[in-house]
Structure formats: structure tokens, C-alpha cells
Design an enzyme around this catalytic site. Structure first.
Site, PDB file in Angstrom:
ATOM      1  N   ASN A   1       0.855  -1.193   0.000  1.00 12.48           N
ATOM      2  CA  ASN A   1       0.000   0.000   0.000  1.00 12.48           C
ATOM      3  C   ASN A   1       0.894   1.246   0.000  1.00 12.48           C
ATOM      4  OD1 ASN A   1      -1.415   2.272   1.134  1.00 12.48           O
ATOM      5  ND2 ASN A   1      -3.089   0.889   1.615  1.00 12.48           N
TER       6      ASN A   1
ATOM      7  N   ASP B   1      -0.169   4.514  -0.016  1.00 10.83           N
ATOM      8  CA  ASP B   1      -0.858   5.746   0.410  1.00 10.83           C
ATOM      9  C   ASP B   1       0.065   6.730   1.119  1.00 10.83           C
ATOM     10  OD1 ASP B   1      -3.160   4.574  -0.500  1.00 10.83           O
ATOM     11  OD2 ASP B   1      -3.996   4.162   1.483  1.00 10.83           O
ATOM     12  N   HIS B   2       0.952   6.183   1.976  1.00 16.18           N
ATOM     13  CA  HIS B   2       1.742   7.101   2.808  1.00 16.18           C
ATOM     14  C   HIS B   2       2.878   7.781   2.069  1.00 16.18           C
ATOM     15  CE1 HIS B   2      -0.795   6.503   6.120  1.00 16.18           C
ATOM     16  NE2 HIS B   2      -0.697   5.196   6.007  1.00 16.18           N
TER      17      HIS B   2
ATOM     18  N   HIS C   1      -5.528   3.833  -1.861  1.00 13.11           N
ATOM     19  CA  HIS C   1      -6.875   4.176  -1.385  1.00 13.11           C
ATOM     20  C   HIS C   1      -7.224   5.582  -1.848  1.00 13.11           C
ATOM     21  CE1 HIS C   1      -9.680   4.282   2.436  1.00 13.11           C
ATOM     22  NE2 HIS C   1     -10.310   4.645   1.329  1.00 13.11           N
TER      23      HIS C   1
ATOM     24  N   ARG D   1      -9.406   8.160  -1.169  1.00 15.95           N
ATOM     25  CA  ARG D   1     -10.391   8.539  -0.152  1.00 15.95           C
ATOM     26  C   ARG D   1     -11.261   9.669  -0.664  1.00 15.95           C
ATOM     27  NH1 ARG D   1      -9.118   6.714   5.400  1.00 15.95           N
ATOM     28  NH2 ARG D   1     -10.825   8.091   5.932  1.00 15.95           N
TER      29      ARG D   1
ATOM     30  N   ARG E   1      -7.124  12.831   1.003  1.00 19.92           N
ATOM     31  CA  ARG E   1      -6.071  13.283   1.914  1.00 19.92           C
ATOM     32  C   ARG E   1      -4.672  12.821   1.480  1.00 19.92           C
ATOM     33  NH1 ARG E   1      -7.208   9.791   7.363  1.00 19.92           N
ATOM     34  NH2 ARG E   1      -9.216  10.791   7.187  1.00 19.92           N
ATOM     35  N   HIS E   2      -4.609  11.730   0.706  1.00 20.54           N
ATOM     36  CA  HIS E   2      -3.283  11.335   0.220  1.00 20.54           C
ATOM     37  C   HIS E   2      -3.300  11.043  -1.288  1.00 20.54           C
ATOM     38  CE1 HIS E   2      -5.166   7.562   1.377  1.00 20.54           C
ATOM     39  NE2 HIS E   2      -4.822   7.640   2.644  1.00 20.54           N
TER      40      HIS E   2
ATOM     41  N   GLU F   1      -8.417   0.653  -3.163  1.00 16.87           N
ATOM     42  CA  GLU F   1      -9.258   0.668  -1.952  1.00 16.87           C
ATOM     43  C   GLU F   1     -10.217   1.830  -2.080  1.00 16.87           C
ATOM     44  OE1 GLU F   1      -7.619   0.962   1.971  1.00 16.87           O
ATOM     45  OE2 GLU F   1      -6.089  -0.470   1.393  1.00 16.87           O
TER      46      GLU F   1
ATOM     47  N   THR G   1      -8.238   3.278   8.286  1.00 14.59           N
ATOM     48  CA  THR G   1      -9.459   2.463   8.280  1.00 14.59           C
ATOM     49  C   THR G   1      -9.545   1.697   9.604  1.00 14.59           C
ATOM     50  OG1 THR G   1      -8.922   2.164   5.957  1.00 14.59           O
ATOM     51  CG2 THR G   1     -10.801   0.934   6.796  1.00 14.59           C
TER      52      THR G   1
ATOM     53  N   GLU H   1     -11.149  -9.522   2.598  1.00  9.09           N
ATOM     54  CA  GLU H   1      -9.873  -9.230   3.273  1.00  9.09           C
ATOM     55  C   GLU H   1     -10.179  -9.044   4.747  1.00  9.09           C
ATOM     56  OE1 GLU H   1      -7.457  -6.053   1.615  1.00  9.09           O
ATOM     57  OE2 GLU H   1      -6.437  -5.758   3.532  1.00  9.09           O
TER      58      GLU H   1
ATOM     59  N   HIS I   1      -3.738  -4.886   7.601  1.00 10.92           N
ATOM     60  CA  HIS I   1      -3.897  -3.737   8.493  1.00 10.92           C
ATOM     61  C   HIS I   1      -3.078  -3.913   9.771  1.00 10.92           C
ATOM     62  CE1 HIS I   1      -5.865   0.135   9.030  1.00 10.92           C
ATOM     63  NE2 HIS I   1      -5.537  -0.075  10.290  1.00 10.92           N
TER      64      HIS I   1
HETATM   65  N1  PXP Z   1      -5.797  -3.314   3.814  1.00 12.04           N
HETATM   66  C1  PXP Z   1      -6.761  -2.366   3.877  1.00 12.04           C
HETATM   67  C2  PXP Z   1      -8.113  -2.701   3.351  1.00 12.04           C
HETATM   68  C3  PXP Z   1      -6.479  -1.083   4.412  1.00 12.04           C
HETATM   69  O1  PXP Z   1      -7.463  -0.161   4.490  1.00 12.04           O
HETATM   70  C4  PXP Z   1      -5.166  -0.793   4.824  1.00 12.04           C
HETATM   71  C5  PXP Z   1      -4.846   0.575   5.324  1.00 12.04           C
HETATM   72  O2  PXP Z   1      -4.981   1.503   4.312  1.00 12.04           O
HETATM   73  C6  PXP Z   1      -4.207  -1.809   4.725  1.00 12.04           C
HETATM   74  C7  PXP Z   1      -4.543  -3.057   4.243  1.00 12.04           C
HETATM   75  C8  PXP Z   1      -2.777  -1.576   5.118  1.00 12.04           C
HETATM   76  O3  PXP Z   1      -2.716  -1.251   6.477  1.00 12.04           O
HETATM   77  P1  PXP Z   1      -1.342  -0.736   7.084  1.00 12.04           P
HETATM   78  O4  PXP Z   1      -1.044   0.581   6.426  1.00 12.04           O
HETATM   79  O5  PXP Z   1      -1.636  -0.620   8.545  1.00 12.04           O
HETATM   80  O6  PXP Z   1      -0.303  -1.757   6.761  1.00 12.04           O
END
Ligand code: PXP
Length: 249
Positions: free
Chosen positions: A18, A20-21, A54, A56, A60-61, A81, A112, A162, A202
Site C-alpha cells: 500500500n 498511500d503514505h 486508497h 479517499r 487526503r493522500h 481501496e 481504516t 480481506e 492492516h
Molecule cells: N488493507 C486495507 C483494506 C487497508 O485499508 C489498509 C490501510 O490503508 C491496509 C490493508 C494496510 O494497512 P497498514 O497501512 O496498517 O499496513
């Protein structure tokens, strides 16, 4: 009649990264750096088998343009996502990611916080699944490892779920950790009896991931925050490679 013993071969889960960050950091200054599309490229080079982003509602990102570029550039699988908001559904149907993972979204949350309540929103979620599938997009539902939610997911018409691993990841002591781990394990077993493909994610990190990766039946782990954090110290390529090796063992 002789009894033939069945041996299940443990397959290792795939790694979805992921990004996003990477976009969170870019948005901090509103410029172009760091670039999430380049991050996706590096993650793939290091062994990521899917890229998760994701979009959103509050943007935000990840931004719309990121998703458009990711769609063009990534070579593995784009897992978008998203919530089931009408505007986001329209974007997904026009960009056509390989997979859409439906998640709950609350404006005030940092991330989330829990799974979708499919049981309570069965009609509207089923409608969203139908719409996405009509655009050739596979759909996964992000749910808590709970029997009612699995049953509802099955009714919704999805083929993939998931499991939210946050409760396991954030457990404060040994007995809580065991409780949430066992919940997860039983949920994976039950979901498999229902013919669902099971992914999880997550809060997974370099310390807690191996045990989850060893659960028979989990096909993919989606991990973001811990990989991007580690990448600050060792680089994204090394961070993804190390995670891939951990879940392989
Ligand atoms: N899976 C889903 C559906 C999520 O919403 C997220 C967080 O965006 C993740 C996995 C990844 O979570 P983390 O960033 O805590 O590894």
C-alpha cells in the site's frame, strides 16, 4: 477401502504494498515529491505482487491523477481501496483497476479503523459489487474476522474478502493477542468452507507478520505503513524485499 490421507500444501501469501503514505508525505508540501507511482515501480521491482492505493473521498493522500497513472504504469495488479460513495464508484468504473477493495470510510479517522458492516448494508454493498463487476473489476470486501460478516459477504456476491488484522496487531497483551489470532484463524477456515478467497491486512509489521503469513488459506497480505516507515531508513526496495522474505518463511 483404503484411506487416502489428504495433505494440504501451504502456499505462501502474496504481498500487496500500500503506497498511500508516500502520497501523505507528498501532500504535506503540496508538490510532486515523493512520487507514489515511482514508489509503486520500486515496490514491484522488489517483489510486490500487487499495488494498493486508497482513493479517499477527502483525497487526503492519493489523488485521482495518481490512480490514472498507476493504472497505466503498474505491471502487477492495481488494487483500489475505496468506499461505496457514488463519485468514487464512477471513478473506479472508468479507471478499471484489476481489483476494488471496499472499505468503510469515516472523515475523522486516522486510518481504516474497522471492517465494513456488510451485514447491515447488504443491499447497497451488493449493488456496488454488481456495478464494479459489470466493469470487469474483481471486488474484495474488507471485513472483521467474524462469522456474521463472512456470511453476509457470501450473500453479497463477492468472491474475495480481506480480514482486518488490526485487533491482532494492536493487542496489548499475550492473552488478547492469542484471542485475536485464533479468531482470525477460525475465520479463515470458515471463509474457505464458504468458497471465498481470503486476504488479510492492516497493522501488519516486521515483527507480527510471520504468524499471520503462516495461516493456511490466506492468499494475500496487504501492508503499507510499516513498509513505508522502514523505507525511510533502508530504502523502499530493501523494505519491500525484507517483507517479502519474511512472509515467505
Ligand atoms: N488493507 C486495507 C483494506 C487497508 O485499508 C489498509 C490501510 O490503508 C491496509 C490493508 C494496510 O494497512 P497498514 O497501512 O496498517 O499496513
Amino acid at each position: 477401502m483404503s484411506k487416502v490421507k489428504e495433505y494440504k500444501i501451504k502456499t505462501m501469501p502474496k504481498l500487496g504494498v500500500n503506497i498511500d503514505h508516500v502520497a501523505t508525505l507528498r501532500q504535506a508540501r503540496g508538490g510532486n515529491l515523493p512520487n507514489p507511482v515511482y514508489a509503486a515501480f520500486l515496490a514491484e521491482q522488489a517483489g510486490a505482487q500487487s499495488i494498493v492505493a486508497h482513493l479517499r473521498e477527502d483525497r487526503r493522500h492519493i489523488q485521482d491523477q495518481d490512480i490514472e497513472l498507476l493504472r497505466k504504469k503498474i505491471k502487477t495488479k492495481l488494487n483500489l481501496e475505496m468506499s461505496i460513495a457514488g463519485e468514487i464508484l464512477e471513478i473506479a468504473c472508468s479507471i478499471r483497476p484489476d481489483q476494488a477493495t471496499l472499505v468503510p470510510e469515516r472523515r475523522q479517522e486516522l486510518t481504516t479503523e474497522g471492517g465494513l458492516n456488510v451485514a447491515a448494508k447488504l443491499k447497497i454493498i451488493s449493488r456496488a459489487i454488481k456495478k464494479l463487476r459489470a466493469s470487469d473489476i474483481r471486488v474484495s470486501l474488507f471485513i472483521d474476522p467474524d462469522k456474521d460478516q463472512i456470511n453476509a459477504a457470501k450473500k453479497s456476491g463477492t468472491q474475495i474478502i480481506e480480514f482486518h488484522t488490526g485487533r491482532y496487531a494492536l493487542a496489548k497483551n499475550y492473552s488478547q493477542k492469542e484471542k485475536f489470532f485464533n479468531q482470525l484463524k477460525h475465520a479463515v477456515d470458515y471463509a474457505q468452507t464458504q468458497g471465498l478467497t481470503v486476504n488479510a491486512g492492516h497493522g501488519l509489521d516486521y515483527a507480527n507478520v510471520r504468524r499471520i503469513a503462516q495461516i493456511q488459506g490466506i492468499e494475500e497480505l496487504n501492508i503499507g505503513y510499516s513498509i513505508i516507515c522502514k523505507a525511510l531508513y533502508v530504502g523502499l526496495f530493501a523494505a519491500v524485499k525484507e517483507m517479502r522474505e519474511l512472509i515467505r518463511c
